[in-house]
Design a protein around this motif. Sequence first.
Motif, short mmCIF file in Angstrom:
data_model
loop_
_atom_site.label_atom_id
_atom_site.label_comp_id
_atom_site.label_asym_id
_atom_site.label_seq_id
_atom_site.Cartn_x
_atom_site.Cartn_y
_atom_site.Cartn_z
N ALA A 1 0.85 -1.19 0.00
CA ALA A 1 0.00 0.00 0.00
C ALA A 1 0.89 1.24 0.00
N GLU B 1 4.62 6.99 -5.66
CA GLU B 1 4.24 7.26 -4.25
C GLU B 1 5.46 7.76 -3.48
N SER C 1 -0.78 6.98 -0.26
CA SER C 1 -2.12 7.42 -0.69
C SER C 1 -3.21 6.42 -0.32
N LYS C 2 -2.82 5.28 0.25
CA LYS C 2 -3.72 4.15 0.59
C LYS C 2 -4.09 3.31 -0.62
N GLN C 3 -3.58 3.65 -1.81
CA GLN C 3 -3.76 2.84 -3.01
C GLN C 3 -2.92 1.57 -2.85
N HIS C 4 -3.43 0.43 -3.29
CA HIS C 4 -2.68 -0.82 -3.25
C HIS C 4 -2.03 -1.09 -4.60
#
Length: 163
Positions: free
Chosen positions: A56, A84, A59-62
Amino acid sequence: MGKKIAKTNAARILDKENVPYDIIHYDIEDGLVDGVSVAAKIGHPEKVVYKTLVAAGASKQHYVFVIPVAEELNLKAAAKAAGEKKVEMAPVKEILTLTGYVKGGCSPVGMKKPFPTFIDRHAEMQEEIIVSAGKIGMQIKLDPVNLLKVTDGQYANLTVKDD
């Protein structure tokens, strides 16, 4: 006639996309299912057997990172590839919920939802690579270009040895 082996979600997707692949089965009775052990069991060099890691970003995007089994993910390089500030490995307890796969049987193909996928650049040099078929005890051997296509992935420098 041997018993019919159930197809995994990954294999069904590859079939649907007309991607050629081979299924490789290995014994799991000894409990050794880490990537290096799997490479030895299936008789292929570690440089062509890849593990699937989920991380992750800030940005909390995986993201999904596919790297050779004997290598270690370089988190800074992974973050750079993903755009990121930093990435951290997803907790093991979240893998099934995120991907639909269990740890040790996580395929980059056919996760519950598509995540941005990055494949270690060393795969570019291989005619075929081997990744999990989505079940412990099963691997898929395919052309890395086809893996890129079916995952909408991209090559990146991802391992510690690329420092």
